[in-house]
Motif scaffolding. Structure first.
Motif, short mmCIF file in Angstrom:
data_model
loop_
_atom_site.label_atom_id
_atom_site.label_comp_id
_atom_site.label_asym_id
_atom_site.label_seq_id
_atom_site.Cartn_x
_atom_site.Cartn_y
_atom_site.Cartn_z
N GLY A 143 35.45 42.09 42.01
CA GLY A 143 35.46 43.35 41.47
C GLY A 143 35.55 43.59 40.03
N ILE A 144 36.23 42.53 39.52
CA ILE A 144 36.12 42.59 38.00
C ILE A 144 34.72 42.18 37.38
CG2 ILE A 144 37.05 41.11 36.06
CD1 ILE A 144 39.52 40.60 37.52
N LEU A 145 34.00 41.37 38.18
CA LEU A 145 32.69 40.95 37.77
C LEU A 145 31.59 42.20 37.71
CD1 LEU A 145 32.03 37.56 39.37
CD2 LEU A 145 32.86 38.10 36.91
N MET A 147 34.44 46.03 48.45
CA MET A 147 34.70 47.27 47.69
C MET A 147 34.56 48.49 48.76
SD MET A 147 32.71 48.92 44.56
CE MET A 147 33.48 47.91 43.45
N ASP A 148 33.80 48.72 49.49
CA ASP A 148 33.91 50.02 50.35
C ASP A 148 35.25 50.03 51.37
OD1 ASP A 148 31.17 50.17 49.60
OD2 ASP A 148 30.11 49.54 51.28
N ARG A 165 43.44 50.46 44.04
CA ARG A 165 43.39 51.02 43.03
C ARG A 165 42.38 50.65 41.90
NH1 ARG A 165 48.37 50.99 38.85
NH2 ARG A 165 47.40 49.08 38.51
N SER A 166 42.19 49.31 41.71
CA SER A 166 41.28 48.60 40.83
C SER A 166 39.84 49.13 41.24
CB SER A 166 41.68 47.26 40.64
OG SER A 166 42.64 47.23 40.16
N PHE A 167 39.57 48.98 42.19
CA PHE A 167 38.15 49.03 43.15
C PHE A 167 38.00 50.31 42.87
CE2 PHE A 167 36.54 44.94 45.36
CZ PHE A 167 37.29 44.22 44.72
N ARG A 168 38.77 51.30 43.02
CA ARG A 168 38.27 52.76 43.14
C ARG A 168 38.11 53.23 41.68
NH1 ARG A 168 43.09 55.18 47.24
NH2 ARG A 168 41.91 55.03 49.06
N THR A 169 38.85 52.46 40.75
CA THR A 169 38.73 52.81 39.19
C THR A 169 37.12 52.09 38.75
OG1 THR A 169 40.86 52.55 38.83
CG2 THR A 169 39.43 52.15 36.96
#
Length: 412
Positions: free
Chosen positions: A204-206, A259-260, A282-286
């Motif tokens: 997700g960070i990438l 992610m999905d 929360r992070s992936f939604r952001t």
């Protein structure tokens, strides 16, 4: 310094760094501050700003740590850094440049931020790409996030170029940045969940780091970074916009497999602990909200005079839904993550419903308790909406900043 020793993850890094990674890096930075006057002043300048914003101006130090650090950086010109060789001096300089750039952006000293970011990028260019140690790689990732903020206020976005993405957008270095940092062998009972978190979190960070690249590419075709207004200019911009749109679609196809599921809220027991599920969801939604914000940003820059395309209209709906999901479960006084500020600004610049506008404004103002320039961003958004309502055409956000505040500022 005591405040910094116990500081939580800085807001801009909060959605891209694990708490353990920040604690490990912070431990190293404190040791560096004890041996380097330049690092100490830069850390004190950052800590002083964060402390005074959190507890009030009366907490501010009477000493001008920022000027001391900036003067030290400006006069620093060691041969080993120019040669591109690794040294502790180079690490010290990068740390100082990161904290000074952070303070510059929060204080709307955009020219100073550009100067410090350019200096950091020059170090990156001069160095052997295989010769940067873990801490330096970490700092370049952090500087890249700051650069993505600064480019919206007129910066060059040097760290955001496509050519450098393959070198800069890498998994974060291990928390064991230095040999004296505790490793998993020292605390095995504490590290299993952290290892799982790193494995699930890093894709997700990438993805988010790659989204930042589009912030640079889109900003480079706005009226503040290149000539606009002639048929030739607009034709070229639209062609570039078409290429950017295609690359955005390609990035979405490469989104993390998790992610999905995370965005849909399907990360639950027994698959994952409640804590991991909450933070990753929360992070992936952001991250995804920022992806869709890039689509709106592109439309407002390249296709300003035209109605929203089907793709851009979908981006509006997606940001709306993602923002509401991230807001779910927050206490009345809690704020959304600071990395939701840009998506909310893009959303607010396109929606017409007054209740929705009020909700967006409230969320932005609440972010002022976290950090950044949320309140003046809310003021700018209100003026953008008013002018667009009056003229029935899109209004350039940066132009409104200049009209109201006689300056532009990064959205943080």
């Amino acid at each position: 310094m005591d405040y910094f020793i116990h500081a939580v993850t800085p807001p801009i890094l909060s959605e891209v760094e694990t708490q353990k990674q920040w604690f490990a890096t912070r431990q190293i930075l404190v040791k560096m501050a004890n041996s380097s006057r330049m690092v100490r002043w830069a850390v004190l300048a950052f800590s002083n700003l964060m402390l005074s914003r959190h507890d009030g101006a009366w907490m501010a130090s009477p000493q001008n740590h920022y000027d001391n650090a900036a003067a030290e950086v400006a006069s620093y010109d060691k041969n080993d850094i120019a040669s591109g060789k690794h040294s502790h001096d180079r690490e010290n300089l990068l740390v100082a440049l990161f904290f000074l750039s952070y303070v510059d952006i929060l204080e709307a000293r955009i020219e100073a931020a550009h100067t410090h970011l350019k200096r950091a990028y020059r170090i990156f260019q001069q160095g052997s790409k295989g010769g940067f140690v873990g801490l330096e790689k970490q700092l370049f990732l952090w500087l890249r996030l700051l650069d993505a903020r600064a480019v919206s206020a007129g910066g060059d976005g040097l760290f955001l170029s496509q050519d450098d993405e393959s070198l800069l957008v890498q998994p974060s270095p291990s928390t064991n940045l230095h040999n004296d940092t505790p490793t998993a062998k020292d605390h095995p009972e504490d590290d299993i969940e952290d290892v799982l978190f790193q494995i699930l979190y890093q894709p997700g960070i990438l993805f988010f780091q790659k989204v930042q690249s589009f912030m640079g590419r889109i900003s480079q075709i706005d009226p503040w970074h290149r000539s606009r207004g002639t048929v030739e200019d607009e034709t070229e911009v639209m062609n570039l916009g078409t290429a950017i749109s295609a690359d955005l679609r390609s990035l979405y196809e490469q989104r993390p497999l998790l992610m999905d599921h995370a965005v849909a809220g399907r990360l639950t027991a027994p698959h994952i602990s409640a804590h991991l599920a909450h933070v990753i969801t929360r992070s992936f939604r952001t991250y995804l909200a920022n992806y869709y914000a890039s689509k709106l940003h592109l439309h407002r820059v390249a296709y300003k005079m035209f109605p929203l395309t089907k793709e851009a209209a979908e981006a509006v709906a997606q940001i709306r839904d993602l923002a509401r999901l991230v807001a779910e479960g927050l206490d009345v006084e809690d704020a959304l993550p600071i990395n939701m500020l840009w998506p909310l600004l893009m959303l607010g610049s396109e929606v017409q419903d007054s209740e929705e506008r009020d909700w967006i404004r409230l969320q932005i103002i609440r972010m002022g308790r976290v950090a950044g320039n949320a309140r003046i961003t809310a003021r700018v958004l209100e003026e953008v909406q008013a002018r667009q309502d009056n003229t029935k055409t899109r209004v350039d956000i940066r132009s409104v900043m200049h009209d109201i505040y006689n300056q532009s500022f990064a959205i943080v």
